[in-house]
Design an enzyme around this catalytic site. Structure first.
Site, mmCIF file in Angstrom:
data_model
loop_
_atom_site.group_PDB
_atom_site.id
_atom_site.type_symbol
_atom_site.label_atom_id
_atom_site.label_comp_id
_atom_site.label_asym_id
_atom_site.label_seq_id
_atom_site.Cartn_x
_atom_site.Cartn_y
_atom_site.Cartn_z
ATOM 1 N N GLU B 47 0.807 -1.224 0.000
ATOM 2 C CA GLU B 47 0.000 0.000 0.000
ATOM 3 C C GLU B 47 0.839 1.274 0.000
ATOM 4 O OE1 GLU B 47 -0.605 -2.835 1.682
ATOM 5 O OE2 GLU B 47 -2.325 -2.546 3.011
ATOM 6 N N ASN B 48 2.012 1.214 0.652
ATOM 7 C CA ASN B 48 2.805 2.435 0.782
ATOM 8 C C ASN B 48 3.642 2.723 -0.450
ATOM 9 O OD1 ASN B 48 4.303 0.129 1.534
ATOM 10 N ND2 ASN B 48 5.822 1.410 2.543
#
Lengths: 231, 230
Positions: B47-48
């Site tokens: 996600e990052n």
């Protein structure tokens, strides 16, 4: 046009009580730790923080919350290890939380920076995080309406800046930083290194200087890396 | 014998096809990365802002600016790319991930997922789970079949707050592999030595039992890690 200020304390000196502040970072990468610590030294009250996590003592965000400086935290995942101050203050009724799905969190900020009035997302439909929000059917699928999010200040961490405030990131330091840099009235960047204008390749600049108001150089020691976290 | 947590992850890894783009949640899902079959190109999304996350970094490989969404220091595979959170969630919400493997507190027979909050005086935190559950093309759940107290996690209706409705396609547990097909929850496979009756007894929703339920093909151990519980 020179956006560089000498110290983090100088960069945050005008922030008033009650200000709303976006803070970049996800995990350790991309958290402007030294700006946060300078903010903590101001001993302000009633701040509204917009930050994806819950903060820890090490990154200073948990410290701000523990100090009672924060009235409200707009966040996505404040339940990670080390987020003890959030837990204590929230359960004591001394901290307001607005929890958003992470994609909604960042898209609200993107909308705020891009001049949009909001957006419809399929995320959260039928869950308690969509309660009270408008739902619209588009092509047969339900979507939740979400408002844009802006702040008075944004604290950004980048790798390099030039003196105009053009910013370059490295690795997963990006995360929320390039988005938050578009969505606040005053944008303050903490960087490892300031270089002369023209030294950055135009193609590597991810945040153009038009978004950035202040730059502070806080060198990191790249040779002696921090001891690896236990795994 | 039921599978270990690693055994569940191993079993899922065998089902990921070549040229898949996969997000792995925390807990058992994160273990899937250890068992990716050689010879397939499987890109792990984080996600990052990573597409192409590699194994966890050895101490001498740690880059303080490179973590995955679990907060682990990781490496990048050749061909990896890095990007900001808005693009990362455009990948997620826009339906570009071929697969997501998520943990669960409860899954209903219709594929409703509850994974983010236990009611009570606790700090709520959702992270990317809701976006991933609605956005990925195929959502697979990796979970133990029951709670530590023996309560079914596969239920008629979720009693915990929902992450997303009707999103789960497959459920991989220590006892079985199940697929969600409309209103039916189909028992596809059982773990070695586990009977259909064992699975039915530990499931809180009616199961559709095909005439012949396969037994999982799974080794006892993999590179020194036990895949079957003793």
């Amino acid at each position: 046009m020179d956006r560089v200020v000498a110290t983090c304390d100088e960069a945050v000196a005008d922030i008033p009580n009650g200000a709303s502040i976006m803070i970049g970072g996800f995990g350790p990468p991309g958290i402007p730790v030294n700006l946060v610590k300078a903010l903590r030294r101001r001993k302000l009250r009633d701040l509204v923080l917009i930050y994806c996590g819950g903060g820890t003592e090490e990154d200073g965000i948990g410290g701000l919350i523990a100090d009672g400086a924060v009235r409200k935290l707009i966040t996505s995942f404040p339940t990670h290890p080390g987020a003890t101050a959030v837990r204590e203050k929230y359960l004591a009724g001394e901290l307001e939380l607005e929890v958003l799905p992470q994609g909604t969190f960042v898209e609200r900020i993107r909308a705020g920076g891009a001049g949009l009035g909001g957006f419809y997302t399929p995320t959260g439909v039928g869950t308690e995080l969509a309660e009270g929000k408008e739902v619209r059917i588009i092509d047969g699928r339900p979507y939740v309406f979400e408002l844009p999010l802006r702040a008075d200040y944004a604290f950004i961490k980048a790798y390099r800046a030039d003196r105009w405030g053009n910013l370059v990131y490295r690795r997963t330091m990006r995360n929320f930083n390039p988005i938050m840099a578009t969505a606040a009235n005053i944008v303050i960047a903490e960087v490892d290194e300031v270089v002369p204008v023209g030294a950055l390749s135009p193609e590597e600049i991810e945040t153009p200087c038009i978004f950035v108001d202040r730059v502070v150089e806080v060198p990191r020691d790249w040779i002696r890396r921090p001891a690896p976290a236990p795994r | 014998m039921p599978l270990t947590r690693e055994g569940i992850a191993y079993r899922i890894a065998q089902d990921l096809p070549d040229e898949s783009f996969v997000n792995l949640g925390t807990g058992i899902p994160s273990l899937v990365a250890r068992f990716l079959p050689p010879g397939k190109t499987i890109l792990i999304h984080s996600e990052n802002g990573i597409l192409g996350a590699g194994p966890k970094a050895r101490p001498d490989e740690i880059d303080p600016d490179l973590v995955n969404a679990n907060g682990d220091y990781v490496t990048l595979i050749p061909g990896a790319s890095l990007f900001d959170h808005a693009l990362s969630f455009a990948i997620i919400r826009g339906g570009h991930l071929t697969h997501a493997v998520l943990g669960a507190l409860q899954v209903s027979r219709r594929g409703d997922l509850a994974s983010w909050r236990i009611p009570g005086p606790r700090v709520p935190g959702v992270g990317g789970a809701m976006d991933i559950a609605v956005g990925a093309q195929r959502v697979w759940v990796a979970t133990m079949h029951t709670t530590d107290q023996g309560e079914p996690k596969i239920v008629e209706e979720c009693t915990y707050p929902l992450t997303a409705a009707r999103c789960v396609r497959r459920i991989y547990t220590d006892l079985a592999v199940l697929s969600v097909e409309g209103e039916q929850l189909i028992l596809e496979e059982v773990a070695p030595g586990v009977t259909v009756e064992d699975v039915v007894a530990r499931t809180g929703a009616p199961l559709t039992i095909p005439p012949a339920v396969r037994t999982m093909e799974i080794p006892t151990e993999f590179a020194g890690t036990a895949l079957l519980a003793p």
